[in-house]
Design a protein around this motif. Structure first.
Motif, short mmCIF file in Angstrom:
data_model
loop_
_atom_site.label_atom_id
_atom_site.label_comp_id
_atom_site.label_asym_id
_atom_site.label_seq_id
_atom_site.Cartn_x
_atom_site.Cartn_y
_atom_site.Cartn_z
N GLU A 246 24.86 12.26 43.09
CA GLU A 246 23.81 13.17 43.55
C GLU A 246 23.86 14.53 42.85
O GLU A 246 23.06 15.41 43.15
N LYS A 247 24.77 14.70 41.90
CA LYS A 247 24.80 15.94 41.13
C LYS A 247 23.69 15.96 40.07
O LYS A 247 23.43 16.98 39.44
N ILE A 248 23.06 14.81 39.85
CA ILE A 248 21.95 14.75 38.90
C ILE A 248 20.84 15.71 39.31
O ILE A 248 20.46 15.78 40.48
N THR A 249 20.38 16.48 38.34
CA THR A 249 19.30 17.45 38.54
C THR A 249 18.33 17.26 37.38
O THR A 249 18.78 17.16 36.24
N PRO A 250 17.03 17.18 37.64
CA PRO A 250 16.12 16.84 36.55
C PRO A 250 16.19 17.81 35.36
O PRO A 250 16.47 17.38 34.24
N THR A 251 15.93 19.10 35.59
CA THR A 251 15.76 20.00 34.44
C THR A 251 16.59 21.28 34.58
O THR A 251 17.09 21.60 35.66
N LEU A 252 16.68 22.02 33.49
CA LEU A 252 17.34 23.33 33.53
C LEU A 252 16.60 24.26 34.48
O LEU A 252 17.21 25.08 35.18
N ALA A 253 15.27 24.17 34.51
CA ALA A 253 14.49 25.01 35.43
C ALA A 253 14.87 24.71 36.87
O ALA A 253 15.00 25.62 37.70
N ASP A 254 15.10 23.44 37.18
CA ASP A 254 15.54 23.07 38.53
C ASP A 254 16.93 23.65 38.82
O ASP A 254 17.19 24.14 39.91
N ALA A 255 17.80 23.58 37.82
CA ALA A 255 19.15 24.12 38.00
C ALA A 255 19.11 25.62 38.29
O ALA A 255 19.89 26.13 39.10
N ALA A 256 18.16 26.33 37.65
CA ALA A 256 18.05 27.77 37.87
C ALA A 256 17.73 28.06 39.34
O ALA A 256 18.26 29.01 39.94
N GLN A 257 16.89 27.23 39.95
CA GLN A 257 16.56 27.42 41.37
C GLN A 257 17.82 27.22 42.22
O GLN A 257 18.10 28.00 43.12
N LEU A 258 18.56 26.17 41.91
CA LEU A 258 19.75 25.85 42.71
C LEU A 258 20.85 26.89 42.51
O LEU A 258 21.55 27.27 43.45
N LEU A 259 20.99 27.37 41.26
CA LEU A 259 22.01 28.38 40.98
C LEU A 259 21.74 29.65 41.78
O LEU A 259 22.68 30.33 42.21
N ARG A 260 20.47 29.97 41.98
CA ARG A 260 20.15 31.21 42.70
C ARG A 260 20.55 31.15 44.17
O ARG A 260 20.75 32.19 44.79
N VAL A 261 20.65 29.96 44.74
CA VAL A 261 21.10 29.91 46.13
C VAL A 261 22.59 29.55 46.25
O VAL A 261 23.21 29.83 47.27
N LEU A 262 23.17 28.97 45.19
CA LEU A 262 24.56 28.49 45.28
C LEU A 262 25.57 29.62 45.50
O LEU A 262 26.27 29.67 46.51
N ALA A 263 25.65 30.56 44.55
CA ALA A 263 26.68 31.59 44.66
C ALA A 263 26.42 32.52 45.84
O ALA A 263 27.35 32.95 46.53
N ARG A 264 25.14 32.81 46.08
CA ARG A 264 24.82 33.69 47.21
C ARG A 264 25.29 33.08 48.52
O ARG A 264 25.81 33.75 49.39
N SER A 265 25.11 31.76 48.67
CA SER A 265 25.51 31.09 49.90
C SER A 265 27.03 30.94 49.99
O SER A 265 27.61 30.93 51.07
N ALA A 266 27.68 30.83 48.83
CA ALA A 266 29.11 30.55 48.80
C ALA A 266 29.94 31.82 49.00
O ALA A 266 30.67 31.97 49.97
N THR A 267 29.83 32.75 48.03
CA THR A 267 30.70 33.93 48.04
C THR A 267 29.91 35.21 48.19
O THR A 267 30.50 36.29 48.23
N GLY A 268 28.59 35.11 48.23
CA GLY A 268 27.77 36.31 48.32
C GLY A 268 27.57 36.99 46.99
O GLY A 268 27.05 38.09 46.92
#
Lengths: 476, 224
Positions: A246-268
Motif C-alpha cells: 500500500e506504499k504505492i503512490t501514483p505520481t510525484l504530485a500525489d506524493a507532494a500532497q501526502l508529504l504535506r500532511v505526513l511530517a506535520r502530523s508526525a513531529t509537527g
C-alpha cells in the motif's frame, strides 16, 4: 529482538506498564511534545484540512487501482535497471533478502528505520544467517542494544530514559574510555554518531523502508530527520528497499500532497529534514550510490484487506499521530500492545495481520474518545474499525465468559425498555440511599475492577432518562 | 504460480475486478500521464521577491543559516568568511558543477578537494537544483556535479542556490525535473533537504547533527 507476539496478554501487559515507574516517566514526553507540535503545525497552514481530504482521496483512488499501479511501478523500476521482488508472506520476504545477502557475500548490513523490517523480523533472520545487522536510526539503535521491539512507530525508543541510554552505551561501546562523560543527550548522540559512522562506511548492503513508491517514475521515497537512511543507501554497493504494497503512490504530485500532511502530523515539522527520492541503481558517470537496487514488495495479508471493512486501514501513512493522541497509549506505552504496531492503528492492524485470536484483545484498548480519528491525516475511521473488531471477537466467542454473561444480562434489559427503566430507576434510588452519607463508593460488589483505582460517585436519585423527560416537558 | 501472480490475483479478487476493465485502466493511465496537482498552499506563492523572502524565513525556521550575496563571484568570500568565523579549517570538498567551478575560488585561501566524499571531510559545498519557498527546502540532484555523499558525510554543508531557481512549491520542482530529465525520468537520487540533520530520540530533546551535517549554511545568489 523478540517477535513472539504477546498481544493476547494486553491486560496483563498494561497492568505491568502502569506499575513501571521509568516507563511512566518517559511517557510524559509523548503527552507533552507531540500533541502541541502537531496542533501548531496544522494551525500554521490554512490548507491543512483540505490537504487531509486530498491525501485521503489519493489513497482511496490508489487502493481501488492498486493492481494497475503496482504493474506500472514494477515496469518503471525494471526499465531503470532495478529489481522488483514480490513476497506474499513474511517468510518469502526474508528469503528474498537473505538470498541477495548470500549472493553478495554480505557480512554487515546497515538498516534505516523500517516498520516492515520489524514486521517480518528481519534482524533476527539476518543474525541467524551470520550477518551483522546494524540499526542506524538513533532510536532503533538504542532498542537494538536493549534487545527490544520499538514502542512507537516514529519514536521507537520513546520509552527509554537518558540514564538507560547511557548504561546501554557503556555496556556496548567497550572500546571507548571508561571515564568519558555521557551525562548530556548531546554527548550520547555524539558517541552514537561516531560508532555508527564506521558501520556506514563498512557495510556491504544497506536496507531501508519506503514511505512512498512512485508508479510514475519507479522512485522510492524515504523520510528521515537524522540522515541515517541516506547514509544507509548511498554508501554500500547494494540498496534493498523493503515496503508493503500500500506504499504505492501514483505520481510525484500525489506524493507532494501526502508529504504535506505526513511530517506535520508526525513531529509537527513542515517537512522532515531529509526527503530522499531514489530511482534505480547508480548511473553511468555517477561518482557514488549503489550498484544494485532491489525492491521487496510485501503483502503479508494486505491484499485480503482490500474491498472489506478494514480497507481504510491501508490508507495509513505511519505518522504516529493516533498513538500520540491516544489516552490508552499515554497510559501504557507501546510495548503493552505486544507486537510491532501499537496505539489505535496497531489495535486495528494487528488482528488483521496476526489474527483475531492473538490480536483481538487490542481493539478493547480504547475509550472510543475519537481523538485518533480527529488527527489522522488520511481520516481513517479508527474507532469504527475497533468496534468492528469487538463485534467479531464477540461473534467468534473469543471474549471471556464473564464479559459475555454481563453483556447478555445487559442486553436482556436493554431490549425491554419498560423493564430497563424500572430496573435502572430502582437501582439508582437504591444506590442513592446507600451512598447518600459519603456521596461516593470506594467499594461495590461486581465492580471491584473499577473501584480499585477510583471512587464511584453516588447517584443523585433520578436516572438520566427520567431527568431528560422532566426537562423536555414544555415550560408552562 | 509466482508470488507476484498470487498477489495480483488476490488484489483483484478482493477488489472484485479482473484487471482488464477499460475504465479502470483508463483512470490509472490518465493519472500517470496527467499527474493532476492537488491542494497547493498559498504560503510559497507570490512574485520572485516574495518567494525568496519566504524561502529564507522558512529555511531559518528549520535551523539552517542563510546568507544572501549579490552575484556568483561573491560566493567564495562568503564561504571563506563563514569558515573563518566558525573556526573551521579552510578546506572543503565539491563536485564538478560548472556554476561552482566558474566561481573565483582562487581569490580566497580556500583549499578545494574534488569528487565524492569518503567520510573524512569536515566541509562540503553543493549547488542546488532548486529551492522551495513553502518550507525552505533545498532540492539537490545526484551525479558527478554534486555527489550525494557531499550532502551527508561532511559536518558542515554549504549549499549555493540561485534565486531564479527558488520556486513556490514541490510541484514546481517536479515540473523543473521534467524539463531537465524528461517526463517520468529522475536523477538516481533527489535530496529534498530542510535544515541540518537532527534527532529527538533521547527523551524527545531536539539535537542537531545526528548522522548528517551538524550545520547547513545556504548561500542565496541574487543574480548570475
Amino acid at each position: 529482538m523478540t517477535h513472539q507476539p504477546t498481544s493476547s496478554h494486553f491486560k496483563e501487559n498494561a497492568h505491568e506498564a502502569l506499575r513501571d515507574a521509568p516507563l511512566q516517566k518517559a511517557l510524559v514526553h509523548v503527552r507533552s511534545n507531540f500533541i502541541q507540535k502537531r496542533a501548531e503545525a496544522a494551525q500554521r497552514l490554512p490548507e491543512f484540512e483540505a490537504l487531509r481530504d486530498s491525501a485521503r482521496d489519493i489513497k482511496n483512488h490508489t487502493l481501488k487501482h492498486l493492481d494497475l499501479y503496482l504493474e506500472a511501478y514494477e515496469a518503471k523500476v525494471r526499465e531503470l535497471g532495478g529489481e522488483v521482488h514480490y513476497a506474499a508472506t513474511a517468510k518469502q520476504g526474508l528469503d528474498i533478502i537473505l538470498d541477495i545477502c548470500r549472493k553478495r557475500g554480505a557480512k554487515t548490513v546497515t538498516k534505516g528505520k523500517s516498520m516492515i523490517a520489524e514486521e517480518i523480523g528481519l534482524n533476527d533472520a539476518l543474525e541467524a544467517a551470520g550477518i551483522e545487522a546494524v540499526e542506524t536510526d538513533l532510536g532503533e539503535y538504542i532498542i537494538q542494544l536493549r534487545g527490544e521491539a520499538p514502542s512507537h512507530i516514529i519514536a521507537p525508543a520513546v520509552h527509554v530514559n537518558k540514564d538507560e541510554v547511557e548504561n546501554e552505551f557503556r555496556r556496548a561501546h567497550l572500546h571507548l574510555p571508561k571515564d568519558r562523560d555521557l551525562s548530556e543527550p548531546a554527548q550520547l548522540l555524539g558517541e552514537a554518531r561516531g560508532v555508527l559512522r564506521d558501520k556506514f562506511l563498512n557495510a556491504d548492503i544497506g536496507i531501508t523502508g519506503a514511505n512512498f513508491l512512485i508508479a510514475e517514475t519507479g522512485t522510492s521515497i524515504i523520510v528521515t530527520n537524522e540522515g541515517n537512511g541516506d547514509l544507509t543507501q548511498i554508501l554500500p554497493k547494494v540498496h534493498i528497499v523493503i515496503a508493503s504494497l500500500e506504499k504505492i503512490t501514483p505520481t510525484l504530485a500525489d506524493a507532494a500532497q501526502l508529504l504535506r500532511v505526513l511530517a506535520r502530523s508526525a513531529t509537527g515539522q513542515d517537512m522532515s529534514v531529509y526527503t530522499t527520492l531514489s530511482t534505480g541503481p547508480r548511473r553511468p558517470g555517477d561518482p557514488d550510490g549503489p550498484e544494485e537496487y532491489h525492491v521487496v514488495l510485501l503483502d503479508n495479508g494486505r491484499s485480503s484487506m482490500l474491498g472489506g471493512e478494514f480497507e481504510d486501514m491501508l490508507r495509513c501513512i505511519r505518522c504516529g499521530a493516533c498513538m500520540n493522541h491516544c489516552p490508552v497509549y499515554h497510559a501504557v506505552g507501546g510495548h503493552a500492545y505486544g507486537w510491532v504496531y501499537p496505539g489505535p492503528m496497531g489495535a486495528v492492524l494487528t488482528p488483521t495481520l496476526i489474527g483475531v485470536k492473538e490480536g483481538g484483545q487490542l481493539p478493547n484498548a480504547s475509550t472510543f474518545c475519537g481523538r485518533c480519528e480527529e488527527v489522522c491525516p488520511v481520516r481513517i475511521p479508527l474507532p469504527g474499525m475497533m468496534r468492528h473488531w469487538r463485534e467479531r471477537e464477540f461473534e467468534r466467542h473469543l471474549s471471556p465468559t464473564t464479559v459475555r454473561a454481563g453483556l447478555a444480562f445487559w442486553a436482556f434489559f436493554a431490549k425491554r425498555p419498560t423493564l430497563y427503566r424500572l430496573a435502572t430507576s430502582f437501582g439508582m434510588r437504591a444506590l442513592h440511599l446507600i451512598g447518600r452519607a459519603k456521596g461516593r463508593f470506594s467499594f461495590l460488589p461486581l465492580a471491584r475492577g473499577w473501584t480499585r483505582y477510583r471512587d464511584l460517585p453516588a447517584p443523585q436519585g433520578a436516572t438520566f432518562q427520567s431527568q431528560w423527560r422532566a426537562k423536555s416537558r414544555p415550560v408552562a | 504460480m509466482s508470488a507476484r501472480d498470487d498477489i495480483l490475483a488476490n488484489i483483484r479478487a478482493s477488489l472484485g475486478v479482473t484487471g482488464a476493465e477499460a475504465p479502470r485502466r483508463f483512470a490509472a493511465k490518465e493519472r500517470l500521464a496527467q499527474s493532476p496537482e492537488g491542494v497547493i498552499p498559498r504560503r510559497g506563492q507570490g512574485d520572485p521577491a516574495a518567494r525568496v523572502a519566504t524561502f529564507k524565513a522558512e529555511a531559518e525556521r528549520a535551523q539552517a543559516s542563510v546568507a544572501e550575496v549579490a552575484g556568483a563571484a561573491d560566493v567564495p568570500n562568503e564561504i571563506a568568511r563563514y569558515l573563518r568565523e566558525a573556526n573551521l579549517p579552510a578546506t572543503f570538498r565539491m563536485g564538478e558543477d560548472a556554476r561552482l567551478a566558474a566561481m573565483p575560488w582562487s581569490e580566497t585561501a580556500l583549499e578545494i578537494l574534488r569528487g565524492p566524499s569518503d567520510g573524512h571531510d569536515l566541509n562540503g559545498v553543493s549547488a542546488a537544483f532548486a529551492g522551495v519557498a513553502e518550507s525552505g527546502t533545498l532540492a539537490l540532484c545526484s551525479g558527478p556535479d554534486n555527489p550525494t555523499t557531499i550532502n551527508f558525510l561532511p559536518d558542515n554543508h554549504f549549499v549555493v542556490v540561485f534565486e531564479r531557481d527558488i520556486v513556490a512549491d514541490y510541484e514546481s520542482v517536479w515540473r523543473k525535473l521534467r524539463e531537465r530529465y524528461g517526463k517520468g525520468a529522475m536523477p538516481r537520487t533527489l535530496n529534498l533537504i530542510t535544515g541540518p540533520s537532527r534527532s529527538a530520540d533521547i527523551e524527545q530533546t531536539l539535537l542537531l547533527g545526528a548522522h548528517g551535517p551538524r550545520r547547513l549554511h545556504i548561500v542565496m545568489v541574487r543574480d548570475g
